[in-house]
Design a protein around this motif. Structure first.
Motif, PDB file in Angstrom:
ATOM      1  N   LEU A 491      12.705  51.343 -23.267  1.00  0.00           N
ATOM      2  CA  LEU A 491      12.829  52.553 -24.080  1.00  0.00           C
ATOM      3  C   LEU A 491      11.497  53.263 -24.282  1.00  0.00           C
ATOM      4  O   LEU A 491      11.487  54.458 -24.609  1.00  0.00           O
ATOM      5  CB  LEU A 491      13.443  52.199 -25.444  1.00  0.00           C
ATOM      6  CG  LEU A 491      14.927  51.831 -25.441  1.00  0.00           C
ATOM      7  CD1 LEU A 491      15.346  51.331 -26.811  1.00  0.00           C
ATOM      8  CD2 LEU A 491      15.780  53.019 -25.030  1.00  0.00           C
ATOM      9  N   THR A 492      10.386  52.557 -24.106  1.00  0.00           N
ATOM     10  CA  THR A 492       9.097  53.214 -24.326  1.00  0.00           C
ATOM     11  C   THR A 492       8.832  54.312 -23.302  1.00  0.00           C
ATOM     12  O   THR A 492       8.177  55.308 -23.619  1.00  0.00           O
ATOM     13  CB  THR A 492       7.956  52.184 -24.263  1.00  0.00           C
ATOM     14  OG1 THR A 492       7.932  51.564 -22.963  1.00  0.00           O
ATOM     15  CG2 THR A 492       8.137  51.124 -25.328  1.00  0.00           C
ATOM     16  N   VAL A 493       9.341  54.151 -22.082  1.00  0.00           N
ATOM     17  CA  VAL A 493       9.064  55.153 -21.041  1.00  0.00           C
ATOM     18  C   VAL A 493       9.714  56.493 -21.378  1.00  0.00           C
ATOM     19  O   VAL A 493       9.014  57.513 -21.492  1.00  0.00           O
ATOM     20  CB  VAL A 493       9.504  54.638 -19.658  1.00  0.00           C
ATOM     21  CG1 VAL A 493       9.313  55.722 -18.604  1.00  0.00           C
ATOM     22  CG2 VAL A 493       8.716  53.399 -19.274  1.00  0.00           C
ATOM     23  N   PRO A 494      11.043  56.570 -21.551  1.00  0.00           N
ATOM     24  CA  PRO A 494      11.610  57.880 -21.923  1.00  0.00           C
ATOM     25  C   PRO A 494      11.212  58.308 -23.326  1.00  0.00           C
ATOM     26  O   PRO A 494      11.166  59.510 -23.616  1.00  0.00           O
ATOM     27  CB  PRO A 494      13.121  57.653 -21.811  1.00  0.00           C
ATOM     28  CG  PRO A 494      13.304  56.190 -21.981  1.00  0.00           C
ATOM     29  CD  PRO A 494      12.106  55.545 -21.382  1.00  0.00           C
ATOM     30  N   GLY A 495      10.918  57.349 -24.206  1.00  0.00           N
ATOM     31  CA  GLY A 495      10.524  57.712 -25.566  1.00  0.00           C
ATOM     32  C   GLY A 495       9.228  58.494 -25.598  1.00  0.00           C
ATOM     33  O   GLY A 495       9.098  59.498 -26.315  1.00  0.00           O
ATOM     34  N   ILE A 496       8.246  58.045 -24.818  1.00  0.00           N
ATOM     35  CA  ILE A 496       6.961  58.752 -24.780  1.00  0.00           C
ATOM     36  C   ILE A 496       7.119  60.095 -24.076  1.00  0.00           C
ATOM     37  O   ILE A 496       6.497  61.092 -24.465  1.00  0.00           O
ATOM     38  CB  ILE A 496       5.907  57.870 -24.092  1.00  0.00           C
ATOM     39  CG1 ILE A 496       5.636  56.643 -24.953  1.00  0.00           C
ATOM     40  CG2 ILE A 496       4.621  58.636 -23.837  1.00  0.00           C
ATOM     41  CD1 ILE A 496       4.803  55.594 -24.285  1.00  0.00           C
ATOM     42  N   LEU A 497       7.940  60.152 -23.038  1.00  0.00           N
ATOM     43  CA  LEU A 497       8.193  61.439 -22.380  1.00  0.00           C
ATOM     44  C   LEU A 497       8.891  62.412 -23.322  1.00  0.00           C
ATOM     45  O   LEU A 497       8.675  63.625 -23.249  1.00  0.00           O
ATOM     46  CB  LEU A 497       9.050  61.220 -21.130  1.00  0.00           C
ATOM     47  CG  LEU A 497       8.391  60.477 -19.964  1.00  0.00           C
ATOM     48  CD1 LEU A 497       9.408  60.241 -18.856  1.00  0.00           C
ATOM     49  CD2 LEU A 497       7.199  61.253 -19.424  1.00  0.00           C
TER      50      LEU A 497
END
Length: 874
Positions: A491-497
């Motif tokens: 979830l960190t990948v799309p969350g930061i995007l």
């Protein structure tokens, strides 16, 4: 004090919950007291009347809280039990919902109307306001950008090419002049430089004519000498030292008409200077002069021939210029220096493309006049015009900055919309401007795009299914807590995007997942994300591909690294990989050209972001390992450090057990390596498998150091002795939990004994029962509680632990005898069904026995018997 009491009570009950959680749900029994006490402490803490001076209200709160929980009985137990039973489904639903929500966050706020749609109703401005016409503003600013004058810069590459061509011409000219030789070739007091230049390039007919005149002069001088001396002189004495053919150059004696000198001034000058020298010097010196002239002419002709073969086109015209060979050596050196200096000045000033030839010619001529000898000016001008070309190019960075400044100076185009004015009528098409006005007045409704969200949820479900299939295909079964950790990291990948940062955590999740669960999990997660994200987020696909490349690299490599330093180095390599992939993709797509230094700035930021996320991953790794009970090669190596407090205690308090542990570890490691098991896990688990013996070290024979056996001298009760032996498992688990050892390490403590019987004391109890028939022997009292080994690693340690004592007892046995004994021990374990859940096969038992014997031979090899030293009586 209230907070301190609560935290102490809470930590105590959390430890109890951790110990009893599995037992509670495995046996299906309710444990209301555990939950009641837990909620009681929470209510006590939250109670506003709870303080040190009001103990009555304190008890009243406790009593009322207990009554409430008593009435609701097992509601919390049932809830927790249901969650435990359905945890897989719950995590699956949680994963689908959270990933869909994060990937499709833009779908929750979609406008109901778009540009180009037909208005379903008439919209009227609710109040007067000035609204920016974004489209017109953008058009004016773009026009300012397009009309911005480009800023030029010197193209160093073009300058290098010009200098290379110039050096090539000058080097070739030097080569031609080297063939000619030294100039002037004779004393200029005898023959002037113009005369020597003329004699070298004199046409053959003119030279033959000149030679004829000089020959006649020589004959006349000879006749005078003959008449004076009366001695005959041979023809070879005309030009002493030269053959007749060379002196005449193949020309017959000239006729009287040929004896007349030419009207050419240069010819007359050359002839007069030579005749003057002929009249004042000896015939030998005069012949030497003629010989030098002939050699100079030959060299000159060879140089002309060489020059004609060097180049074609413009450069050939330069090489065959007579002035190249006519300049003196000193003038040629000055000419070369002047040409280079002129070229340097012209290039430093810059030459733009489209410059008229006349202007360039005037500029070159002006520079040449100041730098080279006057007679070499035409040659220098031709050389410079042949090599010089435009060397100014557009400075993309400065031009773009200037254009942006020009665009920023353009004010926003503001249009006034009055109250009551119709923005768009029903049935009218919504334009960009009308959409902006509606957006300004917040007249565009927002909605959730359920169709796209449903489709995205289906895609996420397929991706999760692929992940689970690959997980099982690779025999890398994850626990629910592991799946939860994978979900959180994903979830960190799309969350930061989603918050607008393009530099997301690719390298971090690759490094962590690869280190925790191996390359299959890490590569799968990164690969699936890289396939889904381009369709769900508004980011450059080049950025996503470069980040995914770095994540895949770190996922693939992290699992084989064995130290934090190696992981840190991997972070640097991952950062360079991300930056390199991004640059290559920019080059392949052609977007790098015309970007100037901006592209390197983007590449640098991308690489720095990869390094920063790797540092974050390294910092979080120890906490995640402990929080989610993850074992990694690095953590196992840290646990296997003999300086760990628990292992130091074991070596001090139970040295015999510690030595036994080291030998068992050596046996188990060799077998694990041969069978392809987790060697690091076997090593660490073996070191801790007998820590429970510290509760009573002398109760185990390896710590008695040859002293009396307390079971025979003090206890004398096989039931009590068996209880002491069994207690090393339960006490070991208590110590392991107290020191927060991973669950995988704790599993070695009970599983290495399985449910085996403590045979020695069991047989003692049977003997006691034979003497006293009233005593009934229950074998369960002499068996460990288990469980039996649940993994290949714990199964190997069980076998190594059983065989170590047997191998230690062997003194002079042969390897065949030792192997036979170990096969019997391993066969007994198999027949006792201790290994049925371990994953080890019956066919592997003889192989393990052979490995153990090989290790035993290494420890018990023979030594040379050294002779005893004899001491003298003296």
């Amino acid at each position: 004090m209230k907070t301190q009491r609560f935290l102490q009570s809470l930590s105590q009950h959390l430890r109890q919950w951790q110990r009893q959680y599995k037992v509670l749900f495995r046996k299906g029994k309710r444990h209301q007291k555990l939950h009641r006490n837990f909620f009681k402490d929470i209510l006590l803490y939250l109670s506003t009347n709870s303080h040190q001076g009001k103990q009555g209200k304190h008890r009243q709160t406790n009593k009322s809280s207990g009554n409430v929980l008593k009435k609701k009985g097992g509601l919390d137990t049932v809830l927790f039990k249901w969650i435990h039973q359905k945890r897989s489904s719950i995590i699956l639903v949680l994963a689908i919902l959270s990933l869909t929500s994060m990937l499709g966050h833009d779908l929750y706020n979609q406008p109901k109307m778009k540009v180009g749609n037909i208005a379903l109703q008439t919209f009227i401005a609710p109040y007067t306001d000035n609204i920016e016409d974004q489209q017109e503003t953008e058009l004016q600013r773009q026009a300012a950008i397009n009309s911005s004058v480009p800023i030029l810069m010197i193209d160093n590459q073009t300058n290098e090419q010009i200098n290379e061509r110039l050096n090539k011409i000058l080097d070739a000219s030097n080569e031609i002049r080297t063939i000619v030789g030294v100039f002037p070739f004779f004393d200029i007091s005898v023959l002037s430089i113009p005369t020597q230049r003329y004699l070298r390039s004199l046409p053959i007919l003119e030279w033959q004519k000149l030679q004829g005149i000089l020959e006649n002069n020589s004959k006349q001088n000879l006749r005078k000498r003959i008449s004076a001396t009366g001695k005959p002189i041979s023809n070879s004495s005309i030009f002493p030292g030269l053959p007749l053919s060379d002196s005449l150059s193949g020309v017959a004696t000239p006729t009287p008409s040929q004896e007349k000198p030419s009207d050419d001034a240069a010819f007359i000058q050359a002839l007069s200077e030579i005749e003057a020298y002929q009249a004042t010097t000896s015939e030998r010196d005069f012949s030497a002069l003629i010989k030098q002239i002939i050699q100079a002419r030959q060299a000159y002709n060879q140089a002309i021939e060489k020059a004609s073969k060097l180049e074609t086109g413009k450069l050939k015209k330069i090489y065959i210029e007579p002035i190249i060979l006519e300049l003196s050596d000193n003038d040629w050196v000055n000419t070369q220096a002047g040409i280079r200096k002129s070229a340097e000045r012209i290039l430093a000033q810059g030459i733009s493309s489209g410059l008229p030839k006349s202007i360039l010619y005037n500029a070159v001529s002006l520079q040449v006049q100041l730098s080279v000898p006057s007679e070499a000016e035409p040659l220098a001008t031709k050389i410079l015009l042949a090599v010089i070309q435009p060397n100014l190019k557009k400075d993309e960075e400065q031009t773009q900055q200037q254009a942006q400044l020009a665009a920023q100076e353009i004010p926003s185009v503001m249009l006034q919309v009055k109250k009551g004015e119709v923005i768009v009528s029903k049935g009218e098409k919504i334009t960009q401007w009308k959409f902006e006005v509606l957006e300004h007045y917040q007249l565009i409704g927002r909605q959730v795009n359920w169709m796209r969200l449903t489709f995205l949820a289906a895609v996420v479900s397929v991706a999760i299914r692929i992940f689970v299939w690959l997980e099982r295909k690779s025999n890398n079964y994850l626990r629910q807590r592991d799946r939860l950790l994978v979900l959180l990291l994903t979830l960190t990948v799309p969350g930061i995007l989603a918050i607008g940062l393009p530099y997301t955590s690719w390298s971090a999740i690759g490094l962590l997942l690869g280190s925790f669960y191996g390359p299959t999990v890490g590569v799968t997660v990164v690969g699936l994300l890289s396939l889904i994200l381009p369709f769900t987020v508004d980011k450059s696909i080049l950025v996503l591909m470069a980040g995914a490349g770095g994540g895949i690299l770190s996922s693939y490599v992290a699992h084989i690294l064995r130290s934090r330093e190696e992981l840190a180095l991997l972070g640097v390599i991952t950062a360079l990989t991300q930056g390199g992939i991004y640059l290559l993709l920019k080059i392949f797509t052609g977007t790098v050209f015309g970007s100037g230094w901006y592209i390197f700035q983007e590449v640098g930021l991308f690489a720095v972001s990869g390094l920063a996320w790797s540092i974050v991953a390294l910092g979080l790794s120890p906490y995640l390992e402990k929080l989610f009970d993850v074992i990694t090669p690095i953590r196992l190596a840290e646990l296997a450090n003999p300086n760990r407090p628990l292992l130091q205690r074991l070596a001090t308090e139970a040295p015999g057990t510690f030595q036994h542990t080291l030998l068992v570890a050596t046996l188990a490691e060799a077998a694990a390596k041969e069978l392809g098991c987790n060697v690091e896990l076997v090593r660490a688990g073996t070191l801790y498998h007998d820590i429970g013996k510290m509760h009573d070290p002398l109760g185990f024979i390896e710590n008695q150091m040859g002293g009396p056996n307390k079971h025979d001298t003090e206890i004398k009760d096989p039931w009590k002795s068996a209880e002491i032996i069994k207690k090393h498992v339960t006490q070991g688990l208590i110590m392991a939990k107290k020191h927060s050892l991973p669950t995988a390490i704790q599993a070695f403590i009970p599983e290495h004994q399985g449910t085996m019987a403590i045979a020695y004391f069991y047989h003692q109890a049977q003997q006691v029962a034979q003497e006293n028939p009233s005593i009934i022997v229950d074998k369960a009292d002499f068996c460990y509680d288990g469980p039996i080994p649940q993994s290949r690693e714990t199964g190997i340690v069980m076998l190594a632990d059983s065989c170590e004592a047997a191998l230690r007892s062997l003194k002079d046995a042969t390897p065949e005898q030792a192997l036979n004994m170990l096969n019997n021990i391993l066969r007994a374990k198999w027949q006792d069904e201790q290994l049925i859940d371990s994953g080890l096969t019956k066919a592997e038992m003889p192989k393990i026995a052979k490995i153990f014997v090989d290790v035993w031979q290494q420890f018990h090899h023979k030594r040379i018997a050294y002779p005893k030293s004899k001491t003298s009586n003296s």
